[in-house]
Design a protein around this motif. Structure first.
Motif, PDB file in Angstrom:
ATOM      1  N   LEU A  13      43.552  33.042  40.078  1.00 41.87           N
ATOM      2  CA  LEU A  13      44.802  32.361  39.588  1.00 41.87           C
ATOM      3  C   LEU A  13      45.678  31.952  40.839  1.00 41.87           C
ATOM      4  O   LEU A  13      46.403  31.231  40.771  1.00 41.87           O
ATOM      5  N   GLY A  14      45.746  33.120  41.733  1.00 40.32           N
ATOM      6  CA  GLY A  14      46.480  32.918  42.882  1.00 40.32           C
ATOM      7  C   GLY A  14      46.388  33.913  43.778  1.00 40.32           C
ATOM      8  O   GLY A  14      46.372  35.239  43.303  1.00 40.32           O
TER       9      GLY A  14
ATOM     10  N   ILE B 140      46.242  37.415  31.759  1.00 40.38           N
ATOM     11  CA  ILE B 140      46.611  37.596  33.195  1.00 40.38           C
ATOM     12  C   ILE B 140      47.061  38.795  33.661  1.00 40.38           C
ATOM     13  O   ILE B 140      47.807  39.396  32.953  1.00 40.38           O
TER      14      ILE B 140
ATOM     15  N   GLN C 111      48.063  41.296  37.371  1.00 42.25           N
ATOM     16  CA  GLN C 111      48.369  41.207  38.636  1.00 42.25           C
ATOM     17  C   GLN C 111      47.541  42.575  39.428  1.00 42.25           C
ATOM     18  O   GLN C 111      47.649  43.658  38.887  1.00 42.25           O
ATOM     19  N   ILE C 112      47.057  42.131  40.960  1.00 46.58           N
ATOM     20  CA  ILE C 112      46.437  43.436  41.331  1.00 46.58           C
ATOM     21  C   ILE C 112      47.173  44.390  41.874  1.00 46.58           C
ATOM     22  O   ILE C 112      48.198  43.857  42.661  1.00 46.58           O
ATOM     23  N   LYS C 113      47.311  45.664  41.524  1.00 50.46           N
ATOM     24  CA  LYS C 113      47.942  46.802  41.930  1.00 50.46           C
ATOM     25  C   LYS C 113      47.272  47.474  42.968  1.00 50.46           C
ATOM     26  O   LYS C 113      47.696  48.140  43.919  1.00 50.46           O
TER      27      LYS C 113
ATOM     28  N   VAL D 147      50.105  41.124  32.858  1.00 50.12           N
ATOM     29  CA  VAL D 147      51.371  40.358  33.141  1.00 50.12           C
ATOM     30  C   VAL D 147      51.689  39.334  32.060  1.00 50.12           C
ATOM     31  O   VAL D 147      52.782  39.255  31.391  1.00 50.12           O
TER      32      VAL D 147
ATOM     33  N   LEU E   6      43.681  33.687  27.382  1.00 46.43           N
ATOM     34  CA  LEU E   6      43.822  33.956  28.627  1.00 46.43           C
ATOM     35  C   LEU E   6      44.610  35.125  28.874  1.00 46.43           C
ATOM     36  O   LEU E   6      45.804  35.001  28.551  1.00 46.43           O
TER      37      LEU E   6
ATOM     38  N   MET F 286      47.741  34.224  27.152  1.00 43.65           N
ATOM     39  CA  MET F 286      48.166  32.788  26.515  1.00 43.65           C
ATOM     40  C   MET F 286      47.224  32.409  25.835  1.00 43.65           C
ATOM     41  O   MET F 286      45.906  32.515  26.089  1.00 43.65           O
ATOM     42  N   PRO F 287      47.680  32.157  24.401  1.00 47.38           N
ATOM     43  CA  PRO F 287      46.486  32.060  23.335  1.00 47.38           C
ATOM     44  C   PRO F 287      45.893  30.635  23.595  1.00 47.38           C
ATOM     45  O   PRO F 287      47.087  29.955  23.575  1.00 47.38           O
TER      46      PRO F 287
ATOM     47  N   ALA G  40      49.220  38.248  43.484  1.00 48.42           N
ATOM     48  CA  ALA G  40      47.742  38.408  43.357  1.00 48.42           C
ATOM     49  C   ALA G  40      47.354  38.329  41.901  1.00 48.42           C
ATOM     50  O   ALA G  40      47.493  39.376  41.399  1.00 48.42           O
ATOM     51  N   LEU G  41      46.877  37.315  41.615  1.00 42.03           N
ATOM     52  CA  LEU G  41      46.707  37.260  39.675  1.00 42.03           C
ATOM     53  C   LEU G  41      45.421  36.940  39.519  1.00 42.03           C
ATOM     54  O   LEU G  41      44.867  35.790  40.193  1.00 42.03           O
ATOM     55  N   ILE G  42      44.864  37.602  38.686  1.00 37.20           N
ATOM     56  CA  ILE G  42      43.455  37.433  38.068  1.00 37.20           C
ATOM     57  C   ILE G  42      43.576  36.996  36.385  1.00 37.20           C
ATOM     58  O   ILE G  42      44.307  37.633  35.835  1.00 37.20           O
TER      59      ILE G  42
END
Lengths: 209, 209
Positions: A53-54, A154, A156-158, A140, A152, A143-144, A58-60
């Protein structure tokens, strides 16, 4: 060319349609998502619907199928706010695939499929010890998707854990070195080799085709 | 193992971070999305953030990056309600990649990159003639992802066009026959070969690992 229309798709036998529509989205990541519930019972599940996602933050994302008989991954994430995503490599394809069986609720797929949960300090979700590329994520948002009751999810990578030798000097992870596989359709695993890298595209430097 | 923390990720130089986070989501589909505006000016753009959402109805999602200097794909979809997704194969990787350059608004990436728009009756978005696996979609819904201003764009498959020989008897598309490539990171294209297919996993038929 073979032409298939919407009414053809609707009319296909269920498994034929599933194969067709699952394979038309092309090559997909093959990933194991590791979670635990509040009591520490671990869960491990295959997902191929992982999407970048970005990078900053850092979003997956991943797509959770309609909740029903399965859904431990989702419920554990909601309970504990954390999960891991682990690349499936050539050497653990069989173990990874069979995590998709419907085990009794008290059975951990780690144990049933001979994979080893591993933890790092300060993070409660289990990584797959045998994986070479893995990340720890914090939940994070969800989203239905009402049209088909998927979600979906979402994160964030830690944390990122990489086997030595997999990180290139420019930050790229060498997926071929890591033997990461690609999935396709519902049941196919594929090996991948690097073909070409192309430079950032500038409009005034387009090659002559 | 190399350990990378959230603060490491934040501190990395921008392109290093982009490479790392774009490659950690694994192998991705490499697809060309074809659109036209209301006046018929065509647009063609590379996307790797394509995700299977479900087979019945046949839904595919893609992630639109924050709207700004680019975004013609998104605006055209909103204007016309339709678009195409075309697999990038080994023979058109270079043309496909360079569609990502920032051309002047009146320039079609089809022409700039030597790819040919092709139409079918009753559907207004351009397919890529050179592609071997392609689909025509109707816009269904968009879901803004507020955390980073991206958008999940959801479409339903209305048409599938396949080169002869790419469709297996069980409905699977033979992606290797179609020479479909996988992308990774920001700039890498990869060739793929079938490794293994595994049966539907039943809990009482788990192999001995």
């Amino acid at each position: 060319m073979i032409h298939i229309s919407e009414s053809d798709i609707k009319g296909f036998e269920r498994f034929y349609r599933a194969n067709l529509i699952n394979s038309i989205s092309g090559y997909k990541p093959a990933m194991l998502i590791g979670t635990a519930n509040e009591k520490g019972l671990t869960n491990l599940a295959m997902f191929s619907s992982i999407v970048h996602l970005g990078a900053d933050p850092a979003l997956i994302g991943f797509i959770q199928r309609p909740l029903g008989q399965s859904g431990h991954t989702y419920y554990n994430i909601k309970e504990t706010n954390c999960y891991t995503i682990n690349h499936v490599h050539e050497g653990i394809v069989d173990q990874a695939h069979f995590t998709s069986a419907r085990f009794a609720p008290e059975v951990s797929e780690f144990e049933a499929c001979a994979l080893t949960p591993a933890y790092i300090s300060g993070f409660n979700a289990p990584f797959v010890k045998e994986a070479k590329v893995k990340m720890g994520l914090e939940f994070v948002e969800e989203m239905p998707i009402k049209r088909n009751n998927t979600i979906l999810v979402i994160g964030q990578i830690k944390y990122i854990l990489l086997q030595e030798g997999c990180l290139e000097v420019n930050g790229n992870i060498n997926l071929q070195h890591a033997a990461t596989v690609a999935s396709s359709g519902l049941e196919n695993y594929n090996l991948v080799r690097h073909f070409k890298s192309l430079p950032y595209a500038h409009a005034d430097e387009i090659p002559k085709f």
